[in-house]
Every structure is written in C-alpha cells, then in structure tokens.
Design an enzyme around this catalytic site. Structure first.
Site, short mmCIF file in Angstrom:
data_model
loop_
_atom_site.label_atom_id
_atom_site.label_comp_id
_atom_site.label_asym_id
_atom_site.label_seq_id
_atom_site.Cartn_x
_atom_site.Cartn_y
_atom_site.Cartn_z
N CYS A 52 0.83 -1.29 -0.01
CA CYS A 52 -0.09 -0.09 -0.03
C CYS A 52 0.95 1.25 0.04
O CYS A 52 0.38 2.33 0.02
CB CYS A 52 -0.74 0.01 1.35
SG CYS A 52 -0.02 0.29 2.75
N CYS A 55 4.72 1.65 4.15
CA CYS A 55 6.06 1.54 4.47
C CYS A 55 6.99 2.63 3.89
O CYS A 55 7.98 2.82 4.61
CB CYS A 55 6.39 0.08 4.59
SG CYS A 55 5.72 -1.00 5.40
N CYS A 147 3.66 -7.32 5.18
CA CYS A 147 3.53 -7.89 4.01
C CYS A 147 4.65 -8.58 3.28
O CYS A 147 4.74 -10.00 3.04
CB CYS A 147 2.93 -7.02 2.91
SG CYS A 147 1.42 -6.17 3.39
N CYS A 187 3.09 -2.90 10.48
CA CYS A 187 2.08 -2.27 9.74
C CYS A 187 1.70 -0.92 9.84
O CYS A 187 0.66 -1.01 10.54
CB CYS A 187 0.86 -3.36 9.51
SG CYS A 187 -0.12 -3.15 8.07
N HIS A 225 3.29 -6.02 25.44
CA HIS A 225 2.77 -6.10 26.85
C HIS A 225 3.74 -5.98 27.92
O HIS A 225 3.32 -5.41 29.04
CB HIS A 225 2.13 -7.64 26.50
CG HIS A 225 1.38 -8.05 27.95
ND1 HIS A 225 0.12 -7.26 28.58
CD2 HIS A 225 1.53 -9.11 28.80
CE1 HIS A 225 -0.21 -7.94 29.76
NE2 HIS A 225 0.73 -8.94 29.85
N CYS A 228 4.39 -2.47 28.61
CA CYS A 228 3.13 -1.54 28.42
C CYS A 228 3.27 -0.60 29.43
O CYS A 228 3.14 -1.16 30.60
CB CYS A 228 1.97 -2.41 28.38
SG CYS A 228 0.48 -1.46 28.08
N CYS A 248 -6.46 -1.43 31.49
CA CYS A 248 -5.94 -2.21 30.81
C CYS A 248 -6.68 -2.68 29.35
O CYS A 248 -8.06 -2.83 29.57
CB CYS A 248 -5.54 -3.46 31.19
SG CYS A 248 -5.01 -4.95 29.95
N CYS A 254 -6.97 -6.02 22.83
CA CYS A 254 -5.30 -5.64 22.81
C CYS A 254 -4.66 -6.88 22.35
O CYS A 254 -4.68 -7.81 23.36
CB CYS A 254 -4.95 -4.85 23.79
SG CYS A 254 -3.39 -4.46 23.88
N CYS A 263 7.70 -0.64 20.22
CA CYS A 263 6.85 0.78 20.21
C CYS A 263 6.51 1.35 21.44
O CYS A 263 6.57 2.45 21.75
CB CYS A 263 5.41 0.39 19.86
SG CYS A 263 5.04 -0.25 18.08
N CYS A 275 -0.15 3.53 19.86
CA CYS A 275 -1.56 3.10 19.97
C CYS A 275 -1.89 3.01 21.44
O CYS A 275 -3.01 3.53 21.75
CB CYS A 275 -1.28 1.51 19.31
SG CYS A 275 -0.92 1.77 17.97
N CYS A 282 -3.59 -2.55 20.97
CA CYS A 282 -2.35 -3.32 19.80
C CYS A 282 -3.41 -3.90 18.84
O CYS A 282 -3.87 -4.89 19.41
CB CYS A 282 -1.43 -3.88 20.73
SG CYS A 282 -0.27 -4.52 19.52
N CYS A 285 0.43 -5.68 14.96
CA CYS A 285 1.00 -5.58 13.46
C CYS A 285 2.10 -6.09 13.13
O CYS A 285 2.37 -6.19 11.95
CB CYS A 285 0.55 -4.14 12.87
SG CYS A 285 1.80 -3.00 13.49
#
Lengths: 322, 512
Positions: A52, A55, A147, A187, A225, A228, A248, A254, A263, A275, A282, A285
């Site tokens: 798409c 990236c 992908c 993603c 996690h 987190c 949570c 999630c 992340c 996120c 989450c 991805c």
C-alpha cells in the site's frame, strides 16, 4: 574509491572545484564530501510488490536522521517507485543495470503473488519472475513491513493471489536466507527500525536476528505487553470496558502480548503518541499471523455473538502472568 | 504514421501503473513532435481486499481497509467507520466527529504537500541547478556537494534517486530551481509534521489505530490540542508562504499546462468533513457536474463496469450489489481497475472535482469567493481550471482551506466530554460510507449477516480517474485527458507523466 588518503581526496576536491569553476573553500567541502561518500554509500534498490506504500510513507517519517541525510549520506537509493525521478523504460534499465552490477542491498515492500502472477507486474513483467534474480544478486535483503516479512493482509485467509512473504519467495527460488534476509515487520514498519537496519547494512554488518522470525533482536525482542505503560492495570485486573476508558485494553482486544516490537519505548511519529497511549488496543501488526485469520478479529466486542478461533489464553500469549 | 509512447512503470505515484498511448505527428511545418491520439491506463496490481473481508467481524474493516492505501489510510478508515456507524445506527459524539475530522485533515495536508513537492515537482524542477548554488544554507551546500561529487566521479548511479530522469524542459532560472529544491527538502519535514499532528489524536500514522466507529479512542487533552495547534501554525505558514507561491512560479513558467490535460467536463464529489452532529452538512459539500452543469448527487446512479477489466463479466452493478471475481487472463481486458460510471458517464474525482462541485453549486459557499479571488489574481477564466495546472491549483487552495478550518475544529473540542459513542453490534445490517480521500470520491458499501461481513465493496478515487474503457468503449478520465497531449520526444514523454500525475493517482487504492 576505497583506500585513498586525505591528501588524495583534497587533490580530487581541488580538481573538481576547478572543473566546476569553484573556489578553494568549495574544494575543501568537495573533498570532505568525496571522502564521506566514498566511505559510506551502499547501493539500495527498493521494490514494491503487493503493497500500500505505507512503509515508504513511514520511512519518510524518519526524523533523526531525516530522509535527506539517509539518501545523501547513508545510502545511495538507486531505485524507488515512489521517489525516483526516473520512469518507464529508463527506470527498468536503471534497475537491471544495478542488478548486473551487484553489490547492493534490496528492500522489498509488500507481498509477492506466487500463484496468480499477473496480480503484480512492474513494467509489464510479473514480480514473481522479476524478483528472484534480484534477490539472488543482493548482498542483503530487508523485508520492510509485515506484508514482505510474513505475507500480511494480501496473504490473509480468502485471498485469491497466493500472496507470499519474501522468505517464501527466496525459499521457492532456492536462495539461502541465512545471513542475508532481515525481516522488519510492522504495519507499517517503524521508520527508525528500518533506518537503523539500513545503517547496519550500509556499514556491511549484519544485525543479530531471531533464528526463526529473522527479526533484528534489537527492535523486536520484547512484547508490547511486557513493556506496556498500562501493565499496572493488567496486574490489578482493571480493564477498560469501552473505547476511551482508562485501564488495561486487553478486554477490548489488545494484542500486546502477541506483538513483539519496541513501540512502548520508541512510540510513533517522532514520539508524539502511539497506540496504547492513545487508548487504542494493539492490533498485533508485527505478529507473523497479523490479520491472517477471519475468526481472529482485532476487537472482542463481536466474540459474544459469533464463533471465534481462539481461547482467552491464545490472546494472552505464551506467558500468562495472571 | 502512428507511433507509440509508453511509461511503464509510471513512478512517483502510489503503486503500479503503466500508460500506453498511440501518437500521431503533431502537425506540419514548424510544429514539431507528436500528439497523443489514444491512451490506455493499466493497473498492474491486485490484492483482493473485498474477498479477504467477507466473513470477518465488521469492526475489522476499518483496520483492514486502511491498508488499501498507505498514503490515504485515514480516508479509508473514515469511509469504513461511517459505513459501520450507519449499520450500527449511531453517529459519533461531537468530540468523536471533530477528532475524526482533525486526523483526516492532518493526512490531507501531508498527502497534498507530498504530492506537489515529492511526486509532481521533479517533472518541472531541475535538480542539477543546485550545482550553481553559492549561498550558505547547510542543506543546499550538502546537496550541491553530493550532486557534484557523484557526477564528477562518474558514479554508476550519480545523484540517485534524482537522476537519471527524462531530458526535457525544466524551470530555467537557476535561483528559482534552487528555491524549489530547498522547499522540496523543507516539505519533507512539513509532511512529517502533518503526520505528527494526525498521530496526536490518531495514535500513529500511516494506519491510525485510534479511529473507531463512534469516534476516536484518544481522549482530547489540553496538551494534545496545543501540540496539534502549534504544528498546524507552522504548516499553514508553509502552505501560504511557500507551497502556494511555488505553485504560481511553476504555473508562470509552464502556462501551456493550463491548456493541457483537459478531460471530460464531468466531476463527482461526495462531500467531506461533517460540520454538525446530525451529519447534514459538509465542509466541502457533495455535488455532481455533468457536462459542465451542476446537479445534486444521487449515489444510486453509480455502476461498476468490468467489460475491459480483469474480472468475470457481469452487467454493470451498483456497489451495494457488487462483485469482484478476479480473472487474471481475461482476453479482452487490459487493467485490474474496474470502470465505475455515474449515470453511465466517466467522472473525474479529486481536488478539482471538489472545487468544481462547490464552485458551481447553487448553494452559497466560501469556495466561490476563494476561487474567484485566485482567478482574478492570476487573470484566468474559470474554465482554465480544467487542466493539469488547474488540478494543482485546486489541490493547493484546498490545502490552505483545510488547514485554516482545522483551527476551528480544535477550538470546538471539549476536553471533558467523551471521544466515542458506544454501540451494539447488529445481527444484520447495512451501511454506506461516502467521503472524500485527498484523491477524490471514496465509497465503502457494507452488508452484515449473522454478525459477520456478508459483502464489502469499495469504489475508490483512482478507480474513477484511471478506469479503463467500459462496455461502450468510453475511455476513463485520465485516458481522455491524455488525448491531444503534445509529446516532443516519444522516447522521453515527460508531458504524459505531467498529465497523469496531475490526477495524483493511487493504484493500491484503485485496485484493492
């Protein structure tokens, strides 16, 4: 240009400056430039399959270094479908010349349709036949995004194209993946993860990778996690009941326990948000199985109504801290 | 004597597109070169999103469909949540609507800035002009050194990815080129800042995770509002002081392009950015222009034709009844793109279509005053907007309008009120999400059965613009706009690329 001395670079800078009609100050700048370029430029070819372009867009979101630094100082981006000035036959010639010359790193964005080969063509040629020789000649291959790394959404259940990951494409063509393929899922892929991986490659080094997933451990070792900021709510069994709630996010869907990525530390878009901080569960991805199964939805609101293909434990991941 | 011109692949757009055209000599005597007599747009990629969605939980759709396109994911997310909201019988809360608008606005700004500077500008700007730079700007000095050294060393790929390129007429004035290059670099930062704005409420971009039916998961905070506002000021400053003036400079240098790429006089706009909690009005309103005449939008008049597309033959269907059975080797087909038609006609969509639908509308709109002010400034009649440069101008003006409006949406946010509205998932239901992506009219049609997606169809901007011929043999809008394009050198048809890029094609969108 390897092996030249500083004196030689200064001489080259001076003659170049003279040729361009520039002064002494410019000559020194040119010498510096030559020295830096000679040392650091690794050729990079970037091909898009069933993608798409997210990236590529994410790559442009890199802040330190910024995209111009990456393109002019770190790598030589010989071809990129969205950025290159070249087009048409000239683009295809540039690509094939680069492949013949060898000595390049290949970035692949998107999946490759191995069965319905017409589902992705470049310059009229099916990617599934165009790609193997380019993979074979590459010193390193970076699968950018889920992908390319794992098939992602194009390879989800119900697809008609036989969309496959770069790894499957290489294995089918008999190209060894060890010490050659680096998977950078996401993603989209996180810009800093991709740029840092390219920095390894540009310096002729190969990062430590997970033996099975081939993901660089520096970026993909821990789950969302595990790191987190809402982990304390999980421990206290305080769960968000609806979107926008504190607590949570597990019961909203999630997939932090299944998503290995940095992340929580890196956050997104120059660190302004990400996120979980935004109250968004989450969606996993970076996971190998991202979006693949129709019966494994992102959100759990619907699971009371229709059959799902998981147990509570499947969403908690291999370790259960409760 | 008929010649051919091909650009395959056409780069600096999103995705996989090939253009094939027939040409004839442009004229006799002094007039040199060729003229496009017929053109074909070929979409080269197919993923099958619609089949992948069938049988899934309806809420998956807003995440899955965002991956149709990494340049305009937010628009797909919005179309999907609107289709779901209709099926669930809710509208977002006020905060939810405003937050959705603000995330979408941020992505519009990044998309339009990216399109002008990073996709389209290299057709007009001479990168090598940086060799004449004498100033002290660090970035330009570094660029100059980089281009000079890699050319002088006779690198195999000097100054890639900016070279090689077609040898053609670019902006002539060195200083102007250098300024445009500096802005190319600055625009990279600006579009990144736009994505930061979107992420402040959308968690991250591309592919926001905070967007949900009923609103947005991110609770608006005073800090978030200030962070967005501060960045928006910088971006609006860039749009007004840099982007729009640059656009005018390019227009002055290439006035021919107010005559080229005219196309059909048909425009379609679904409207975008809901302005009230009942969703009765849009910031840019819906409307249709058919052969130059405005009419109200009737979404039931849309059909998708697949006569020359790689799908099993079927009579043209409304998207709510649509099917997408791929047929990779269909003999009389030349594209993966379907051919959507409105009342049987090909329609142009995008910023120009939005401007036309609002400019010609009988309803009073700020668009009229803004466009008239611009036209009197450049001393052009309104019909010149129907051109390559007209599309760039419409995009540029719209960028400014959306940036200004976003300040008002920030002001309307209520930090103590909820960002989402809760809902119940229905056993059966259907919904339509009609919105506008940066590239034009975007529709998602959803049907739910037994709590699962029974049918999902998307009709996407570039599906309209880059559509192939239909069963009546009528060319798509880009194909039509290419007819008559003068090409100086058939081996380096830069003019063709300029026409196609003015539509800002997105092929991942067009075929999904």
């Amino acid at each position: 240009m390897h092996g030249h001395s500083r004196r030689e670079f200064l001489q080259m800078g001076a003659s170049l400056a003279a040729a361009l009609g520039l002064g002494q100050k410019q000559a020194i700048a040119l010498a510096d430039g030559l020295e830096r370029l000679a040392e650091q430029k690794t050729r990079v070819l970037w091909l898009q399959g069933m993608s798409c372009s997210g990236c590529s867009v994410s790559f442009l979101n890199t802040d330190t270094p910024d995209p111009v630094e990456v393109l002019t100082e770190m790598i030589s981006l010989v071809f990129h479908q969205t950025i290159s000035a070249t087009q048409g036959t000239q683009a295809m010639e540039t690509l094939s010349k680069a492949v013949d010359e060898g000595n390049y790193c290949l970035v692949v964005e998107g999946a490759i349709p191995l069965t319905m080969q017409n589902a992705c063509t470049i310059g009229g040629k099916p990617l599934a036949t165009l790609l193997p020789p380019i993979l074979r000649n590459a010193q390193a291959v970076v699968a950018a995004g889920t992908c390319a790394a794992f098939g992602g959404i194009p390879a989800a259940e119900g697809n008609a194209t036989g969309a496959a990951s770069v790894k499957e494409c290489m294995e089918k063509a008999g190209i060894p993946v060890a010490k050659r393929l680096i998977n950078c899922p996401g993603c989209p892929v996180h810009p800093q993860t991709l740029v840092a991986t390219l920095a390894y490659v540009a310096n002729k080094r190969f990062p430590d990778v997970d033996p099975v997933l081939l993901t660089p451990t520096a970026f993909y070792r821990h789950s969302v996690h595990d790191e987190c900021p809402r982990f304390h709510y999980w421990e206290k069994h305080e769960f968000a009941e609806k979107f926008g709630d504190e607590g949570c996010l597990f019961k909203l869907g999630c997939l932090g326990p299944l998503s290995h990525t940095n992340c929580p530390r890196r956050q997104w878009n120059s660190g302004v948000n990400w996120c979980i901080r935004a109250g968004a569960p989450c969606i996993g991805c970076t996971n190998e199985q991202f979006a693949k199964k129709k019966d494994f939805p992102f959100y759990r609101k619907g699971e009371q109504y229709h059959a799902v293909e998981y147990q509570e434990q499947d969403r908690k991941g291999p370790k259960d801290e409760t | 004597m008929i010649g051919t011109v091909s650009i395959s692949p056409l780069t600096r757009i999103e995705g996989h597109l090939a253009i094939h055209a027939s040409t004839e000599p442009a004229g006799t005597g002094d007039e040199q070169g060729f003229r496009v007599s017929e053109a074909r747009c070929e979409g080269e990629m197919y993923r099958g999103f619609e089949q992948i969605l069938v049988g899934r939980d309806p809420m998956d759709a807003q995440q899955i469909t965002q991956r149709i396109c990494g340049v305009c994911p937010v628009s797909h997310g919005i179309a999907s949540v609107q289709a779901q909201e209709m099926a669930y019988g809710i509208h977002p809360t006020r905060n939810g609507r405003l937050l959705q608008n603000l995330i979408l606005a941020a992505n519009y700004l990044q998309s339009h800035i990216l399109h002008f500077y990073h996709l389209a500008a290299l057709d007009f700007v001479d990168v090598t002009a940086v060799l004449a730079y004498e100033g002290v700007d660090r970035t330009l000095q570094a660029l100059k050194t980089w281009v000079a050294t890699s050319l002088a060393r006779k690198d195999v790929f000097p100054a890639a990815p900016f070279l090689p390129r077609f040898e053609a007429e670019y902006v002539k004035d060195a200083d102007r080129n250098i300024a445009l290059l500096a802005h190319y670099v600055q625009a990279l930062e600006m579009r990144r800042v736009c994505h930061e704005m979107g992420a402040i409420f959308g968690a991250r971009l591309p592919h926001t995770t905070a967007l949900v039916p009923g609103g947005c998961t991110q609770v608006p905070t005073m800090a978030g509002i200030l962070e967005y506002q501060s960045r928006l000021k910088r971006v609006l400053g860039f749009i007004e002081a840099t982007y729009l003036p640059d656009l005018l400079e390019v227009a002055k240098e290439f006035p021919d392009y107010f005559e080229m790429g005219v196309g059909y006089n048909n425009y379609l706009c679904y409207g975008v950015f809901p302005m009230d909690d009942g969703y009765t009005d849009r910031f840019l309103r819906p409307g249709v222009v058919m052969d130059g005449a405005w009419e109200a939008l009737d979404p039931s008049a849309i059909r998708e034709d697949v006569a020359q597309s790689r799908y099993a033959n079927a009579a043209p269907k409304h998207p709510s009844q649509g099917e997408s059975q791929p047929q990779a080797n269909k003999s009389d087909a030349y594209s993966w793109i379907k051919a959507p038609r409105y009342k049987g006609s090909p329609m142009e969509v995008g910023p120009l279509a939005r401007v036309m639908a609002n400019y010609l509308s009988p309803k009073d709109s700020f668009v009229k005053a803004e466009v008239d002010a611009f036209l009197s400034q450049v001393e052009l009649p309104a019909e010149k907007l129907r051109s390559v440069l007209g599309r760039h101008v419409a995009r540029g003006l719209e960028t400014k309008w959306i940036a200004r409006q976003a300040f008002r949406w920030l002001d309307e946010l209520q930090i103590d009120e909820p960002p989402t509205r809760d809902f119940e998932l229905p056993k059966t239901g259907s919904g339509v999400g009609l919105t506008e992506a940066p590239r034009g009219a975007l529709g998602h049609w959803l049907a739910i059965k037994d709590y699962r997606i029974e049918r999902y169809q998307c009709v996407v901007p570039t599906t309209w613009n880059c559509s192939p011929r239909d069963s009546a043999g009528k060319p798509g809008p880009v194909e039509k706009a290419l007819e008559g394009t003068k090409v100086r050198d058939e081996a380096q048809p830069i003019e063709v690329g300029r026409v196609v890029r003015s539509f800002d094609p997105c092929l991942a969108c067009a075929v999904h």
